[in-house]
Design a protein around this motif. Structure first.
Motif, PDB file in Angstrom:
ATOM      1  N   LEU A 239       0.556  -1.061  -0.012  1.00 31.37           N
ATOM      2  CA  LEU A 239      -0.095   0.036   0.061  1.00 31.37           C
ATOM      3  C   LEU A 239       0.892   1.250   0.137  1.00 31.37           C
ATOM      4  O   LEU A 239       1.628   1.325   0.838  1.00 31.37           O
ATOM      5  CB  LEU A 239      -0.922  -0.079   1.336  1.00 31.37           C
ATOM      6  N   HIS A 240       0.761   2.185  -1.014  1.00 33.64           N
ATOM      7  CA  HIS A 240       1.479   3.312  -1.272  1.00 33.64           C
ATOM      8  C   HIS A 240       0.669   4.484  -0.839  1.00 33.64           C
ATOM      9  O   HIS A 240      -0.423   4.895  -1.477  1.00 33.64           O
ATOM     10  CB  HIS A 240       2.076   3.329  -2.715  1.00 33.64           C
ATOM     11  N   ILE A 241       1.068   5.344   0.119  1.00 36.67           N
ATOM     12  CA  ILE A 241       0.234   6.349   0.487  1.00 36.67           C
ATOM     13  C   ILE A 241       1.155   7.460   0.403  1.00 36.67           C
ATOM     14  O   ILE A 241       1.984   7.867   0.670  1.00 36.67           O
ATOM     15  CB  ILE A 241      -0.125   6.382   2.026  1.00 36.67           C
ATOM     16  N   ASP A 242       0.658   8.534  -0.327  1.00 35.63           N
ATOM     17  CA  ASP A 242       1.174   9.926  -0.465  1.00 35.63           C
ATOM     18  C   ASP A 242       0.335  10.972   0.178  1.00 35.63           C
ATOM     19  O   ASP A 242      -0.767  10.882   0.041  1.00 35.63           O
ATOM     20  CB  ASP A 242       1.521  10.500  -1.868  1.00 35.63           C
ATOM     21  N   ALA A 243       0.928  12.156   1.022  1.00 35.14           N
ATOM     22  CA  ALA A 243       0.162  12.936   1.768  1.00 35.14           C
ATOM     23  C   ALA A 243       0.563  14.524   1.570  1.00 35.14           C
ATOM     24  O   ALA A 243      -0.118  15.236   2.291  1.00 35.14           O
ATOM     25  CB  ALA A 243       0.230  12.745   3.191  1.00 35.14           C
TER      26      ALA A 243
ATOM     27  N   ILE B 107       7.046   1.593   6.344  1.00 30.07           N
ATOM     28  CA  ILE B 107       8.180   2.306   5.591  1.00 30.07           C
ATOM     29  C   ILE B 107       7.608   3.849   5.387  1.00 30.07           C
ATOM     30  O   ILE B 107       6.970   4.039   4.575  1.00 30.07           O
ATOM     31  CB  ILE B 107       9.055   1.750   4.584  1.00 30.07           C
ATOM     32  N   VAL B 108       8.435   4.522   6.273  1.00 34.24           N
ATOM     33  CA  VAL B 108       7.941   6.044   6.298  1.00 34.24           C
ATOM     34  C   VAL B 108       8.968   6.831   5.577  1.00 34.24           C
ATOM     35  O   VAL B 108      10.086   6.836   6.042  1.00 34.24           O
ATOM     36  CB  VAL B 108       7.453   6.611   7.677  1.00 34.24           C
ATOM     37  N   ALA B 109       8.460   7.586   4.516  1.00 32.19           N
ATOM     38  CA  ALA B 109       9.547   8.484   3.883  1.00 32.19           C
ATOM     39  C   ALA B 109       9.101   9.907   4.374  1.00 32.19           C
ATOM     40  O   ALA B 109       8.178  10.555   4.135  1.00 32.19           O
ATOM     41  CB  ALA B 109       9.139   8.522   2.342  1.00 32.19           C
ATOM     42  N   SER B 110      10.050  10.596   5.133  1.00 34.85           N
ATOM     43  CA  SER B 110       9.794  11.668   6.106  1.00 34.85           C
ATOM     44  C   SER B 110      10.787  12.720   5.350  1.00 34.85           C
ATOM     45  O   SER B 110      11.879  12.703   5.213  1.00 34.85           O
ATOM     46  CB  SER B 110      10.397  11.384   7.407  1.00 34.85           C
TER      47      SER B 110
ATOM     48  N   LEU C 179      -5.641  -3.296   5.855  1.00 32.20           N
ATOM     49  CA  LEU C 179      -5.336  -4.576   6.606  1.00 32.20           C
ATOM     50  C   LEU C 179      -4.873  -5.699   5.335  1.00 32.20           C
ATOM     51  O   LEU C 179      -4.217  -6.556   6.039  1.00 32.20           O
ATOM     52  CB  LEU C 179      -6.954  -5.152   6.923  1.00 32.20           C
ATOM     53  N   ALA C 180      -5.011  -5.541   4.053  1.00 35.24           N
ATOM     54  CA  ALA C 180      -4.971  -6.455   3.191  1.00 35.24           C
ATOM     55  C   ALA C 180      -3.228  -6.193   2.890  1.00 35.24           C
ATOM     56  O   ALA C 180      -2.583  -7.058   2.379  1.00 35.24           O
ATOM     57  CB  ALA C 180      -5.609  -6.209   1.644  1.00 35.24           C
ATOM     58  N   ALA C 181      -2.605  -5.166   3.231  1.00 34.58           N
ATOM     59  CA  ALA C 181      -1.224  -4.915   2.750  1.00 34.58           C
ATOM     60  C   ALA C 181      -0.327  -5.433   3.719  1.00 34.58           C
ATOM     61  O   ALA C 181      -0.444  -5.663   4.830  1.00 34.58           O
ATOM     62  CB  ALA C 181      -0.818  -3.249   2.823  1.00 34.58           C
ATOM     63  N   ASP C 182       0.797  -6.127   3.152  1.00 34.65           N
ATOM     64  CA  ASP C 182       1.970  -6.687   3.816  1.00 34.65           C
ATOM     65  C   ASP C 182       3.033  -5.671   4.206  1.00 34.65           C
ATOM     66  O   ASP C 182       3.715  -5.579   5.367  1.00 34.65           O
ATOM     67  CB  ASP C 182       2.815  -7.864   3.044  1.00 34.65           C
ATOM     68  N   VAL C 183       3.028  -4.632   3.163  1.00 35.05           N
ATOM     69  CA  VAL C 183       4.113  -3.572   3.177  1.00 35.05           C
ATOM     70  C   VAL C 183       3.235  -2.219   3.114  1.00 35.05           C
ATOM     71  O   VAL C 183       2.330  -2.254   2.143  1.00 35.05           O
ATOM     72  CB  VAL C 183       5.113  -3.627   2.273  1.00 35.05           C
ATOM     73  N   VAL C 184       3.517  -1.160   3.980  1.00 32.62           N
ATOM     74  CA  VAL C 184       2.850  -0.018   3.708  1.00 32.62           C
ATOM     75  C   VAL C 184       4.130   1.209   3.771  1.00 32.62           C
ATOM     76  O   VAL C 184       4.817   1.126   4.440  1.00 32.62           O
ATOM     77  CB  VAL C 184       1.906   0.595   5.003  1.00 32.62           C
ATOM     78  N   VAL C 185       3.820   1.943   2.488  1.00 32.10           N
ATOM     79  CA  VAL C 185       4.849   2.949   2.171  1.00 32.10           C
ATOM     80  C   VAL C 185       4.168   4.290   2.330  1.00 32.10           C
ATOM     81  O   VAL C 185       3.309   4.528   1.523  1.00 32.10           O
ATOM     82  CB  VAL C 185       5.545   2.767   0.951  1.00 32.10           C
ATOM     83  N   ILE C 186       4.591   4.954   3.345  1.00 24.00           N
ATOM     84  CA  ILE C 186       3.723   6.426   3.602  1.00 24.00           C
ATOM     85  C   ILE C 186       4.823   7.516   3.312  1.00 24.00           C
ATOM     86  O   ILE C 186       5.925   7.551   3.973  1.00 24.00           O
ATOM     87  CB  ILE C 186       3.299   6.287   5.042  1.00 24.00           C
ATOM     88  N   GLY C 187       4.281   8.535   2.531  1.00 23.36           N
ATOM     89  CA  GLY C 187       5.090   9.617   2.405  1.00 23.36           C
ATOM     90  C   GLY C 187       4.584  10.629   3.452  1.00 23.36           C
ATOM     91  O   GLY C 187       3.318  10.955   3.476  1.00 23.36           O
ATOM     92  N   ALA C 188       5.286  11.124   4.334  1.00 26.90           N
ATOM     93  CA  ALA C 188       4.822  11.978   5.310  1.00 26.90           C
ATOM     94  C   ALA C 188       5.842  13.174   5.703  1.00 26.90           C
ATOM     95  O   ALA C 188       6.777  13.070   6.489  1.00 26.90           O
ATOM     96  CB  ALA C 188       4.962  10.964   6.725  1.00 26.90           C
ATOM     97  N   PRO C 189       5.380  14.161   5.031  1.00 24.01           N
ATOM     98  CA  PRO C 189       6.059  15.576   5.002  1.00 24.01           C
ATOM     99  C   PRO C 189       5.950  16.092   6.446  1.00 24.01           C
ATOM    100  O   PRO C 189       4.865  15.767   6.950  1.00 24.01           O
ATOM    101  CB  PRO C 189       5.555  16.124   3.773  1.00 24.01           C
TER     102      PRO C 189
END
Length: 193
Positions: free
Chosen positions: A4-8, A123-126, A72-82
């Motif tokens: 799951l790829h999240i950008d914010a 994994i959070v990209a800060s 819930l379905a994701a094994d890996v969650v990548v979050i863009g968190a500025p």
């Protein structure tokens, strides 16, 4: 494997965190062929901020359920968190409010709260305009401690950060911050998934 790829970020093409999440996801997919990626842009398609619990008459109930299912379905969650004003974006907070649901991702027990969403890798990209991981401004970092706490509360113990700090401190510093953050991505992916 599901990612799951999240950008914010609100900065679109000028966003450092978006560039980092894209690099993380691209590297991850190249190392794990067949990974199914679900993408959610919380700025382009913001979620309603949490109010009353979702119910029959809640116009946001279907979207809230979809957000929960993706998480819930994701094994890996990548979050863009500025980092915005020492914390996370309100759009990311709205997403967290939709996944932090009693009975779904945590429960209260006689021994206190118990996370139900363990077994995921986050994994959070800060991205940060200044330096907050050390030095005099470290006490103003409400972003990373909050994200560690909330995902820990949900049962996630595998949480890692890729940081680009000082990106507003001049072009040279920004370039160095991006180089350092990008170099860290390879190390994350060499770690067992």
């Amino acid at each position: 494997m599901k990612l799951l790829h999240i950008d914010a970020s609100a900065l679109g093409a000028h966003s450092v965190s978006r560039g980092l999440t894209q690099a993380i996801v691209s590297e991850f997919v190249s190392h794990h062929p067949g990974t199914e990626v679900t993408y959610r842009d919380l700025h382009a398609a913001p979620l309603a901020h949490w109010g009353l619990p979702a119910g029959e008459n809640d116009p946001n109930a279907a979207e809230a359920e979809k957000v929960m299912e993706e998480f819930l379905a994701a094994d890996v969650v990548v979050i863009g968190a500025p980092m915005y004003n020492f914390s996370i974006t309100s759009s990311l907070k709205a997403w967290i409010d939709r996944i932090a649901v009693a009975g779904k991702t945590f429960s209260y027990t006689a021994n206190g709260p118990q996370g139900l969403a363990g077994g995921k890798r986050v994994i959070v990209a800060s991205s940060r305009g200044g330096i907050y991981s050390a030095g005099p401004a470290a006490g103003m970092d409400f972003q990373e401690p909050y994200l560690r706490a909330v995902f820990g509360f949900l049962g996630v113990t595998d949480i890692e950060f890729v940081r680009a700090e000082g990106v507003a401190m001049g072009d040279e510093h920004k370039a160095q911050a991006l180089e350092t953050a990008t170099a860290g991505i390879g190390g994350l992916l060499r770690k067992a998934a």
